[in-house]
Design a protein around this motif. Structure first.
Motif, PDB file in Angstrom:
ATOM      1  N   ILE A  57       0.484  -1.180  -0.156  1.00 37.64           N
ATOM      2  CA  ILE A  57      -0.132   0.134  -0.013  1.00 37.64           C
ATOM      3  C   ILE A  57       0.991   1.438   0.240  1.00 37.64           C
ATOM      4  O   ILE A  57       1.810   1.844   0.567  1.00 37.64           O
ATOM      5  N   MET A  58       0.035   2.457  -0.505  1.00 41.19           N
ATOM      6  CA  MET A  58       1.238   3.277  -0.673  1.00 41.19           C
ATOM      7  C   MET A  58      -0.358   4.394  -0.366  1.00 41.19           C
ATOM      8  O   MET A  58      -1.222   4.132  -0.923  1.00 41.19           O
ATOM      9  N   THR A  59       0.432   5.816   0.398  1.00 43.43           N
ATOM     10  CA  THR A  59      -0.450   6.298   0.970  1.00 43.43           C
ATOM     11  C   THR A  59      -0.036   7.837   0.269  1.00 43.43           C
ATOM     12  O   THR A  59       0.503   7.951  -0.447  1.00 43.43           O
ATOM     13  N   VAL A  60      -1.460   8.151  -0.946  1.00 38.15           N
ATOM     14  CA  VAL A  60      -1.063   9.242  -1.585  1.00 38.15           C
ATOM     15  C   VAL A  60      -1.878  10.453  -1.037  1.00 38.15           C
ATOM     16  O   VAL A  60      -3.206  10.509  -0.715  1.00 38.15           O
ATOM     17  N   ARG A  61      -1.636  11.314  -0.688  1.00 40.84           N
ATOM     18  CA  ARG A  61      -2.005  12.380  -0.531  1.00 40.84           C
ATOM     19  C   ARG A  61      -1.661  13.678  -1.450  1.00 40.84           C
ATOM     20  O   ARG A  61      -1.247  14.462  -2.534  1.00 40.84           O
ATOM     21  N   PHE A  62      -2.936  14.803  -0.908  1.00 46.47           N
ATOM     22  CA  PHE A  62      -3.524  15.536  -1.821  1.00 46.47           C
ATOM     23  C   PHE A  62      -3.214  17.259  -1.433  1.00 46.47           C
ATOM     24  O   PHE A  62      -3.960  17.280   0.211  1.00 46.47           O
ATOM     25  N   ASN A  63      -2.806  17.879  -2.251  1.00 51.51           N
ATOM     26  CA  ASN A  63      -2.849  19.470  -2.190  1.00 51.51           C
ATOM     27  C   ASN A  63      -3.196  20.038  -2.580  1.00 51.51           C
ATOM     28  O   ASN A  63      -3.545  19.728  -3.660  1.00 51.51           O
ATOM     29  N   ALA A  64      -4.047  21.266  -2.945  1.00 42.40           N
ATOM     30  CA  ALA A  64      -3.782  21.673  -3.545  1.00 42.40           C
ATOM     31  C   ALA A  64      -3.727  23.907  -3.248  1.00 42.40           C
ATOM     32  O   ALA A  64      -4.228  24.132  -1.714  1.00 42.40           O
ATOM     33  N   ASP A  65      -3.840  24.671  -4.415  1.00 41.74           N
ATOM     34  CA  ASP A  65      -3.356  26.002  -3.915  1.00 41.74           C
ATOM     35  C   ASP A  65      -3.520  26.693  -5.140  1.00 41.74           C
ATOM     36  O   ASP A  65      -3.953  26.257  -6.125  1.00 41.74           O
ATOM     37  N   VAL A  66      -4.066  28.065  -4.802  1.00 39.23           N
ATOM     38  CA  VAL A  66      -4.472  29.194  -6.418  1.00 39.23           C
ATOM     39  C   VAL A  66      -3.629  30.088  -6.007  1.00 39.23           C
ATOM     40  O   VAL A  66      -3.378  30.739  -5.163  1.00 39.23           O
ATOM     41  N   ASN A  67      -2.771  30.407  -6.951  1.00 44.81           N
ATOM     42  CA  ASN A  67      -2.188  31.538  -7.440  1.00 44.81           C
ATOM     43  C   ASN A  67      -3.006  32.612  -7.348  1.00 44.81           C
ATOM     44  O   ASN A  67      -4.273  32.974  -7.572  1.00 44.81           O
ATOM     45  N   PRO A  68      -2.230  33.444  -6.329  1.00 41.29           N
ATOM     46  CA  PRO A  68      -3.565  35.228  -5.545  1.00 41.29           C
ATOM     47  C   PRO A  68      -3.641  35.448  -7.067  1.00 41.29           C
ATOM     48  O   PRO A  68      -5.601  36.712  -7.025  1.00 41.29           O
ATOM     49  N   ASN A  69      -3.656  36.220  -8.124  1.00 43.94           N
ATOM     50  CA  ASN A  69      -4.147  36.097  -9.448  1.00 43.94           C
ATOM     51  C   ASN A  69      -6.015  36.100  -9.902  1.00 43.94           C
ATOM     52  O   ASN A  69      -5.919  36.305 -11.100  1.00 43.94           O
ATOM     53  N   LEU A  70      -5.959  34.495  -9.278  1.00 40.93           N
ATOM     54  CA  LEU A  70      -7.263  33.543  -9.690  1.00 40.93           C
ATOM     55  C   LEU A  70      -8.091  33.795  -8.274  1.00 40.93           C
ATOM     56  O   LEU A  70      -7.991  32.840  -7.376  1.00 40.93           O
ATOM     57  N   PRO A  71      -9.198  34.521  -8.849  1.00 46.03           N
ATOM     58  CA  PRO A  71      -9.988  34.564  -7.628  1.00 46.03           C
ATOM     59  C   PRO A  71     -11.237  33.293  -7.686  1.00 46.03           C
ATOM     60  O   PRO A  71     -12.661  32.932  -7.451  1.00 46.03           O
ATOM     61  N   TRP A  72     -10.659  31.920  -7.385  1.00 47.35           N
ATOM     62  CA  TRP A  72     -10.684  30.978  -7.104  1.00 47.35           C
ATOM     63  C   TRP A  72     -11.066  30.462  -5.939  1.00 47.35           C
ATOM     64  O   TRP A  72     -10.229  30.590  -5.290  1.00 47.35           O
ATOM     65  N   ASP A  73     -11.869  29.433  -5.122  1.00 48.87           N
ATOM     66  CA  ASP A  73     -11.596  28.926  -4.447  1.00 48.87           C
ATOM     67  C   ASP A  73     -11.259  27.210  -4.595  1.00 48.87           C
ATOM     68  O   ASP A  73     -12.114  26.499  -5.744  1.00 48.87           O
ATOM     69  N   PHE A  74     -10.928  26.634  -4.593  1.00 48.24           N
ATOM     70  CA  PHE A  74      -9.791  25.135  -4.825  1.00 48.24           C
ATOM     71  C   PHE A  74      -9.011  24.472  -3.760  1.00 48.24           C
ATOM     72  O   PHE A  74      -8.165  24.462  -2.839  1.00 48.24           O
ATOM     73  N   ALA A  75      -9.963  22.864  -3.735  1.00 47.94           N
ATOM     74  CA  ALA A  75      -9.770  21.963  -2.765  1.00 47.94           C
ATOM     75  C   ALA A  75      -9.409  20.439  -3.309  1.00 47.94           C
ATOM     76  O   ALA A  75     -10.286  20.382  -3.793  1.00 47.94           O
ATOM     77  N   PRO A  76      -9.014  19.499  -2.417  1.00 46.13           N
ATOM     78  CA  PRO A  76      -9.722  18.507  -2.712  1.00 46.13           C
ATOM     79  C   PRO A  76     -10.169  17.840  -1.988  1.00 46.13           C
ATOM     80  O   PRO A  76     -10.923  18.262  -1.104  1.00 46.13           O
ATOM     81  N   GLN A  77     -10.661  17.177  -2.831  1.00 48.67           N
ATOM     82  CA  GLN A  77     -12.281  16.295  -1.953  1.00 48.67           C
ATOM     83  C   GLN A  77     -11.510  15.503  -0.953  1.00 48.67           C
ATOM     84  O   GLN A  77     -12.400  14.662  -0.262  1.00 48.67           O
ATOM     85  N   GLN A  78     -10.692  14.650  -0.888  1.00 48.44           N
ATOM     86  CA  GLN A  78      -9.847  13.856   0.277  1.00 48.44           C
ATOM     87  C   GLN A  78      -8.578  14.183   0.472  1.00 48.44           C
ATOM     88  O   GLN A  78      -8.134  14.818  -0.059  1.00 48.44           O
ATOM     89  N   ASP A  79      -8.225  13.434   1.637  1.00 55.44           N
ATOM     90  CA  ASP A  79      -6.874  14.154   2.465  1.00 55.44           C
ATOM     91  C   ASP A  79      -6.057  13.603   1.678  1.00 55.44           C
ATOM     92  O   ASP A  79      -4.517  14.021   1.410  1.00 55.44           O
ATOM     93  N   ALA A  80      -6.302  12.778   1.796  1.00 54.94           N
ATOM     94  CA  ALA A  80      -5.760  10.889   1.600  1.00 54.94           C
ATOM     95  C   ALA A  80      -6.009   9.631   1.085  1.00 54.94           C
ATOM     96  O   ALA A  80      -7.147   9.769   1.242  1.00 54.94           O
TER      97      ALA A  80
END
Length: 197
Positions: A57-80
């Motif tokens: 088994i491998m654990t895969v974690r998810f990260n999300a970022d948004v550049n300040p020039n983009l007015p979006w909210d962005f996130a993974p639906q699962q942490d890992a």
């Protein structure tokens, strides 16, 4: 003497044109190098699943970022997620446009630690394609991936049990290039064009 000046001028002009061509080719060539070698954590894009899937088994974690020039909210639906090596896995991210007008964004990605890049294979994702969200619109972005069982046999990666997959949304490729994300991104699907939404 006139012939020598003319030859020198033509040679100089040809050299200048060649240098401009090389400067435009530098980023795509670097991306190809990274995608082939897995350099800088560049994930590989490959077939649906690896032969010889294992129970490891491998654990895969998810990260999300948004550049300040983009007015979006962005996130993974699962942490890992915990994924058996060689098995295809589906995961999701969600984005929402916080602006009162339609806005286009483009995502870049990488994996850490860098040494796992050649073993992390994405079979479908939303990166490198422009995504346009209407004012206030929320959208789900799926991705499919697998981790090559060969990761367990490589002395440089055998002790790694967690991989982090990071996506960053930018408004334009120019923003991604300024941040350095474009140089670290994996192989793209289709031509990358600099368009301002």
């Amino acid at each position: 003497m006139r012939l020598n000046n003319r030859t020198f001028g033509i040679t100089l002009a040809a050299f200048a044109i060649a240098m401009v061509g090389v400067s435009f080719a530098a980023i795509p060539l670097y991306r190809v190098f990274c995608s082939v070698t897995g350099y800088a954590g560049t994930p590989q894009i490959g077939p649906q699943a690896a032969p010889g899937a294992t129970r490891q088994i491998m654990t895969v974690r998810f990260n999300a970022d948004v550049n300040p020039n983009l007015p979006w909210d962005f996130a993974p639906q699962q942490d890992a997620v915990r994924v058996p090596l060689g098995q295809d896995q589906l995961a999701y991210y969600t984005a929402r446009n916080l602006a009162g007008t339609p806005v286009t964004g483009i995502a870049m990605y990488n994996v850490t630690p860098d040494t796992v890049g050649k073993y992390f294979h994405k079979t479908a994702c939303f990166c490198f394609n422009q995504q346009t969200l209407a004012a206030g619109q929320r959208m789900q972005f799926p991705l499919s991936f697998w981790v090559d069982p060969a990761i367990a046999n490589d002395p440089n990666t055998a002790d790694i049990h967690t991989i982090t997959l990071s996506y960053t949304f930018f408004r334009t490729l120019d923003d991604a290039e300024k941040s350095g994300a474009l140089a670290e991104a994996g192989r793209h699907v289709g031509p990358l064009t600099r368009q301002t939404p």
